[in-house]
Design an enzyme around this catalytic site. Sequence first.
Site, short mmCIF file in Angstrom:
data_model
loop_
_atom_site.label_atom_id
_atom_site.label_comp_id
_atom_site.label_asym_id
_atom_site.label_seq_id
_atom_site.Cartn_x
_atom_site.Cartn_y
_atom_site.Cartn_z
N PRO A 242 0.82 -1.22 0.00
CA PRO A 242 0.00 0.00 0.00
C PRO A 242 0.85 1.28 0.00
CG PRO A 242 -0.93 -1.61 1.52
CD PRO A 242 0.34 -2.20 0.99
N ALA B 85 4.31 1.29 -0.72
CA ALA B 85 5.58 1.06 -1.41
C ALA B 85 5.32 0.53 -2.81
CB ALA B 85 6.44 0.05 -0.62
N GLY C 206 -17.94 8.95 -33.02
CA GLY C 206 -18.84 8.61 -31.90
C GLY C 206 -18.92 7.12 -31.65
N GLU D 24 4.64 -2.51 -13.50
CA GLU D 24 6.03 -2.93 -13.76
C GLU D 24 6.97 -1.73 -13.91
OE1 GLU D 24 7.07 -6.50 -15.39
OE2 GLU D 24 5.18 -7.48 -14.89
N1 CAA Z 1 19.18 -6.09 -11.93
C1 CAA Z 1 19.88 -6.55 -10.86
N2 CAA Z 1 20.20 -5.76 -9.80
C2 CAA Z 1 19.78 -4.48 -9.83
C3 CAA Z 1 19.05 -3.95 -10.89
C4 CAA Z 1 18.74 -4.82 -11.98
N3 CAA Z 1 18.07 -4.37 -13.05
N4 CAA Z 1 18.75 -2.67 -10.65
C5 CAA Z 1 19.30 -2.38 -9.46
N5 CAA Z 1 19.93 -3.47 -8.97
C6 CAA Z 1 20.70 -3.57 -7.74
C7 CAA Z 1 21.81 -2.54 -7.74
O1 CAA Z 1 22.98 -3.06 -8.34
C8 CAA Z 1 22.03 -2.26 -6.27
O2 CAA Z 1 22.82 -3.30 -5.70
P1 CAA Z 1 24.20 -2.97 -4.90
O3 CAA Z 1 23.82 -2.06 -3.76
O4 CAA Z 1 24.69 -4.29 -4.46
O5 CAA Z 1 25.08 -2.28 -5.88
C9 CAA Z 1 20.63 -2.43 -5.70
O6 CAA Z 1 19.87 -3.19 -6.63
C10 CAA Z 1 19.94 -1.11 -5.45
O7 CAA Z 1 19.92 -0.39 -6.67
P2 CAA Z 1 19.46 1.13 -6.73
O8 CAA Z 1 20.26 1.93 -5.75
O9 CAA Z 1 19.48 1.57 -8.14
O10 CAA Z 1 17.97 1.01 -6.15
P3 CAA Z 1 16.88 2.13 -5.86
O11 CAA Z 1 16.31 1.92 -4.53
O12 CAA Z 1 17.42 3.49 -6.20
O13 CAA Z 1 15.69 1.76 -6.88
C11 CAA Z 1 14.44 1.71 -8.88
C12 CAA Z 1 15.83 1.67 -8.18
C13 CAA Z 1 14.79 1.55 -10.33
C14 CAA Z 1 13.70 3.02 -8.68
C15 CAA Z 1 13.60 0.52 -8.39
O14 CAA Z 1 13.19 0.72 -7.07
C16 CAA Z 1 12.38 0.25 -9.26
O15 CAA Z 1 12.49 -0.36 -10.32
N6 CAA Z 1 11.18 0.70 -8.82
C17 CAA Z 1 9.93 0.36 -9.49
C18 CAA Z 1 9.35 -0.88 -8.93
C19 CAA Z 1 8.41 -1.55 -9.89
O16 CAA Z 1 8.66 -1.61 -11.09
N7 CAA Z 1 7.34 -2.08 -9.37
C20 CAA Z 1 6.42 -2.83 -10.17
C21 CAA Z 1 5.71 -3.81 -9.34
S1 CAA Z 1 5.56 -5.39 -10.02
C22 CAA Z 1 4.27 -5.34 -11.09
O17 CAA Z 1 3.73 -4.32 -11.44
C23 CAA Z 1 3.94 -6.67 -11.64
C24 CAA Z 1 2.56 -6.91 -12.03
O18 CAA Z 1 1.81 -7.51 -11.31
C25 CAA Z 1 2.10 -6.54 -13.41
#
Ligand code: CAA
Length: 384
Positions: free
Chosen positions: A128, A130, A340, A363
């Site tokens: 909710p 996050a 329409g 996503e």
């Molecule tokens: N692959 C592997 N590892 C990754 C990665 C990737 N693509 N991206 C980041 N990481 C790792 C990084 O290497 C880092 O690791 P280390 O600390 O060991 O170096 C760690 O993850 C943290 O990375 P960031 O500092 O970049 O992380 P962040 O907190 O700044 O977040 C973000 C990055 C891109 C904003 C991420 O939080 C994100 O993608 N947010 C969106 C979430 C999302 O897409 N939610 C969708 C929900 S699922 C859904 O919708 C499915 C459905 O049902 C249809």
Amino acid sequence: MLFKLTDEQVMIQNMVREFSRKVIGTTASERDRTKEFPADNFKQMGELGLMGMMIPEAYGGESADTVSYVLALSEIAYSCASTSVVMSVQNSIVCESLYRFGTREQKETFLIPLASGEIIGAFALTEPDAGSDPVSQKTTAHRQGDHYIINGTKRFITSGLHSKVVLVTAKTDETVGHKGISCFIVPKETPGMIVGHVEDKMGLRASDTTDLIFENCKVPADLILGKEGDGFKIAMAGLDSGRIGIAAQSYGVAMAAFDAAVKYIKKRKQFGSPVSKHQAVRFQIADMATQIEAAKQLIFSAASLKDRKESYTREASMAKLFASEMVNDITARAIQLHGGYGFTKDYAVERYYRDARVFTIYEGTSEIQRVVISNQVLKDKRKM
Ligand code: CAA
């Protein structure tokens, strides 16, 4: 076309197109009305090898490449976006995460029935409070002997109701940010996992989206996926692949809306001739075709990088960003071209428009894709 498909890829595309239009498409608008989950269709899709396409045959999949997968997924989306989102989540973020990070025993127990389409899976990351920032999630998993006890609430979970197994992220350590997030394989019958509110959505109505509530849900310790602290990386890697899927889904719906618009403008007469003769309309068709083609090339580019086992995070986000924005524009234009009639339930374009709306949100929103792309561009030494 810049990208040349192999004979096998064309064969898969044709096979799925025929199945999709005959079986899935004929009942899609009815499902949009009734919200009925197409369980029988998924059974057939499992038999055709569409539910775990990129998983090796030894684990119930088809050993297909990602390009074949995006072709198949976009053909399913052409007919029914609700069906395609379930297929997308199942193939990428569920099956691929299990394949990449699971133990042999976990794969034998869970991946085989998932990849062969016997059961549906879900992935529970969002909460909710996050969504875009999953590191701020509050669900916890505390070790107690040879079990973990999970507590918390997950939100907007695709197939939350109809899934039989859920990959759930939770904090095993609340003090170390993303490094404290772990991922668990939770079978649906596990006491303490409760399906909560089922969303009533604008689109994708035949795909269920629910809350999942965890109340002292006791999961055996050997059902952790990867190690403690691997959960965030499992989710991010799964989302890289998932985003190619959402891009392919966007392409499929855009093609459906485009084809419907072309058919309509050739038939509809105003001022004494089909409206397709008017330059104002023809120019729109040119712009739509160009946008769709550009999205297709980005999708193939990301899929090919993945198939070549190269880094594809940047290209997956570019494909997702561009294709999801593109389909929102294409479906809106398709309605405009229907006049329409496009605003009525008599034409499928209104469903395409409603279904497409979430593609720039789930996503990872378009804003999050821009964060990923800019991060990658600024740190990446690879040339554009
Ligand atoms: N692959 C592997 N590892 C990754 C990665 C990737 N693509 N991206 C980041 N990481 C790792 C990084 O290497 C880092 O690791 P280390 O600390 O060991 O170096 C760690 O993850 C943290 O990375 P960031 O500092 O970049 O992380 P962040 O907190 O700044 O977040 C973000 C990055 C891109 C904003 C991420 O939080 C994100 O993608 N947010 C969106 C979430 C999302 O897409 N939610 C969708 C929900 S699922 C859904 O919708 C499915 C459905 O049902 C249809």
